[in-house]
Design an enzyme around this catalytic site. Sequence first.
Site, PDB file in Angstrom:
ATOM      1  NE  ARG A  96     -10.330  12.633   3.221  1.00  0.00           N
ATOM      2  CZ  ARG A  96     -10.254  11.318   3.061  1.00  0.00           C
ATOM      3  NH1 ARG A  96     -11.303  10.617   2.713  1.00  0.00           N
ATOM      4  NH2 ARG A  96      -9.108  10.698   3.235  1.00  0.00           N
TER       5      ARG A  96
ATOM      6  CD  GLU B 127     -12.243  -2.842  12.855  1.00  0.00           C
ATOM      7  OE1 GLU B 127     -11.265  -3.115  13.583  1.00  0.00           O
ATOM      8  OE2 GLU B 127     -12.165  -2.772  11.608  1.00  0.00           O
ATOM      9  CG  ASN B 128     -11.395   0.009  18.161  1.00  0.00           C
ATOM     10  OD1 ASN B 128     -11.227  -1.077  18.709  1.00  0.00           O
ATOM     11  ND2 ASN B 128     -10.727   0.377  17.079  1.00  0.00           N
TER      12      ASN B 128
ATOM     13  CG  HIS C 138     -12.930   3.534   2.429  1.00  0.00           C
ATOM     14  ND1 HIS C 138     -13.707   4.477   3.045  1.00  0.00           N
ATOM     15  CD2 HIS C 138     -11.652   3.843   2.715  1.00  0.00           C
ATOM     16  CE1 HIS C 138     -12.929   5.345   3.680  1.00  0.00           C
ATOM     17  NE2 HIS C 138     -11.667   4.979   3.492  1.00  0.00           N
TER      18      HIS C 138
ATOM     19  N   GLY D 286     -13.279   5.082   9.664  1.00  0.00           N
ATOM     20  CA  GLY D 286     -11.893   5.243  10.110  1.00  0.00           C
ATOM     21  C   GLY D 286     -11.610   6.733  10.147  1.00  0.00           C
ATOM     22  CG  ASN D 287      -8.248  10.213  10.069  1.00  0.00           C
ATOM     23  OD1 ASN D 287      -8.959  10.854  10.864  1.00  0.00           O
ATOM     24  ND2 ASN D 287      -7.207  10.738   9.456  1.00  0.00           N
ATOM     25  N   GLY D 288     -10.737   8.293   7.412  1.00  0.00           N
ATOM     26  CA  GLY D 288     -11.667   8.492   6.297  1.00  0.00           C
ATOM     27  C   GLY D 288     -12.895   7.638   6.596  1.00  0.00           C
TER      28      GLY D 288
ATOM     29  CG  ASN E 168      -1.872   1.125   1.268  1.00  0.00           C
ATOM     30  OD1 ASN E 168      -1.781   2.053   0.459  1.00  0.00           O
ATOM     31  ND2 ASN E 168      -2.797   1.079   2.197  1.00  0.00           N
TER      32      ASN E 168
ATOM     33  NE  ARG F 134      -6.145   1.718  -0.464  1.00  0.00           N
ATOM     34  CZ  ARG F 134      -6.191   2.863   0.212  1.00  0.00           C
ATOM     35  NH1 ARG F 134      -5.135   3.310   0.848  1.00  0.00           N
ATOM     36  NH2 ARG F 134      -7.294   3.546   0.264  1.00  0.00           N
TER      37      ARG F 134
ATOM     38  CG  ASP G 234      -7.891   9.299  18.573  1.00  0.00           C
ATOM     39  OD1 ASP G 234      -8.880   8.657  18.999  1.00  0.00           O
ATOM     40  OD2 ASP G 234      -6.762   8.801  18.463  1.00  0.00           O
TER      41      ASP G 234
HETATM   42  P1  AMP Z   1      -8.459   3.916  10.725  1.00  0.00           P
HETATM   43  O1  AMP Z   1      -8.397   5.004   9.685  1.00  0.00           O
HETATM   44  O2  AMP Z   1      -9.413   2.812  10.368  1.00  0.00           O
HETATM   45  O3  AMP Z   1      -7.105   3.421  11.159  1.00  0.00           O
HETATM   46  O4  AMP Z   1      -9.110   4.602  12.036  1.00  0.00           O
HETATM   47  C1  AMP Z   1      -8.399   5.570  12.770  1.00  0.00           C
HETATM   48  C2  AMP Z   1      -9.349   6.248  13.740  1.00  0.00           C
HETATM   49  O5  AMP Z   1     -10.001   5.272  14.555  1.00  0.00           O
HETATM   50  C3  AMP Z   1      -8.648   7.152  14.732  1.00  0.00           C
HETATM   51  O6  AMP Z   1      -8.502   8.458  14.200  1.00  0.00           O
HETATM   52  C4  AMP Z   1      -9.620   7.169  15.912  1.00  0.00           C
HETATM   53  O7  AMP Z   1     -10.574   8.205  15.730  1.00  0.00           O
HETATM   54  C5  AMP Z   1     -10.352   5.860  15.800  1.00  0.00           C
HETATM   55  N1  AMP Z   1     -10.023   4.912  16.877  1.00  0.00           N
HETATM   56  C6  AMP Z   1      -8.969   4.069  16.959  1.00  0.00           C
HETATM   57  N2  AMP Z   1      -9.008   3.353  18.108  1.00  0.00           N
HETATM   58  C7  AMP Z   1     -10.138   3.746  18.751  1.00  0.00           C
HETATM   59  C8  AMP Z   1     -10.749   3.394  20.011  1.00  0.00           C
HETATM   60  N3  AMP Z   1     -10.224   2.465  20.806  1.00  0.00           N
HETATM   61  N4  AMP Z   1     -11.908   4.025  20.335  1.00  0.00           N
HETATM   62  C9  AMP Z   1     -12.451   4.955  19.534  1.00  0.00           C
HETATM   63  N5  AMP Z   1     -11.918   5.334  18.357  1.00  0.00           N
HETATM   64  C10 AMP Z   1     -10.782   4.743  17.969  1.00  0.00           C
END
Ligand code: AMP
Length: 405
Positions: free
Chosen positions: A247, A339-340, A186, A216-218, A5, A97, A288
């Site tokens: 964004r 997921e979290n 995605h 995610g962040n996106g 990637n 990717r 975050d």
């Molecule tokens: P990704 O782009 O899929 O890697 O997601 C990153 C984003 O996931 C981070 O900017 C966080 O906002 C969020 N994130 C990661 N871990 C957690 C967690 N344990 N609880 C809530 N949000 C999380």
Amino acid sequence: MLVLNSGSSSVKYQLLDMADGARLATGLVERIGERTSRLTHTPLNGGGDGGSGSGGETRTHDAPVPDHDAALKAAADELAADGMGLDSPELAAMGHRVVHGGRRFTEPTLIDDDVLKEIERLVPVAPLHNPANLRGIRTALALNPRLPQVAVFDTAFHTTIPEYAARYAIDVRTADEHRVRRYGFHGTSHAYVSRRTAELLGRDPSEVNVIVLHLGNGASASAVRGGVCVETSMGLTPLEGLVMGTRSGDTDPAVIFHLARVAGMSVDEIDTLLNKKSGLVGLCGDNDMREIRRRVDAGDETASLAFDIYVHRLRKYIGAYYAVLGRVDAVAFTAGVGENSAPVREAATAGLEGLGLAVDPARNEERAAVPRLVSPEDARVAVAVVPTDEELEIARQTYALVKHV
Ligand code: AMP
């Protein structure tokens, strides 16, 4: 299978054993082109089906990596030190990717000169991503010209979206001349998660309608009918749709004219504003979700409003995609936030009981790295948490293509 990637300033890679999908190594070269570049490489000993098993010692090198050529060479050296160089007979192919495949690339594609030219032709619609993806592919080809290289496109899963959903309601000739339409991104994650959700329900993907929320962040949403994507929230670029880390997602396009005319901002300044300084970070200074929730719990009103705007947009998309699909079997949450973050899942489904949607508070709070249901036992619509695994999906798609070559 080696999965690459190659981003604008980083290269991520994973080595996978296709006998069981086990991960054999992961690595990251970050801050390429800066003096503070870093390579992190971790040999792993499997675990099966995307698992990582137990890890070996992580090796970290802090030394300037001037460009993508040097990054991939450094990664190849690390892999060679573990006995899996790019010329190893056990290495069957590399999967790359590639963010934008336009309308032409609907499937994983074996890379040749013609494919490289087409990815290059798509640079105007993906100026940040496709050039970096191309650099990774070209370096890999130079390091081992005989190794099959496969491009797996972020847009491919969305090429099944019907024309009435893919077209913007703007002048057809202008749109066609400049390839302005909804492509979606995605896609590898939406494909993987929608299929895994069907598996979790014990049903064939062809029988199941799923709304996938990749947060995610996106962030993007998709509506998947019987395994086929029929709608997605990102558009010509990854800016449209949900509120994201930096964004804006959906805005009135006239916001751009207004800022140009009234605030005197240039097109590039507005581009930066909407892509890098908006979304959660623009609303409250943090992107975050963990930090935002901490602030919400501490009574911070700015963070609370940002959270409410984020989940309000999510609920609107769930409702819209419910209408698109007519019948929904599952809503699947994935990626870092999906997921979290139990609070996001709870708030995004709150008030949607009329649509058969709800989360069970205890199940929703449970933490686990495996696909699971968080809806109540007797729910009409399953709410699922399904960890995404884009690298495994790229490896599988690459393998499916090259094993017959
Ligand atoms: P990704 O782009 O899929 O890697 O997601 C990153 C984003 O996931 C981070 O900017 C966080 O906002 C969020 N994130 C990661 N871990 C957690 C967690 N344990 N609880 C809530 N949000 C999380």
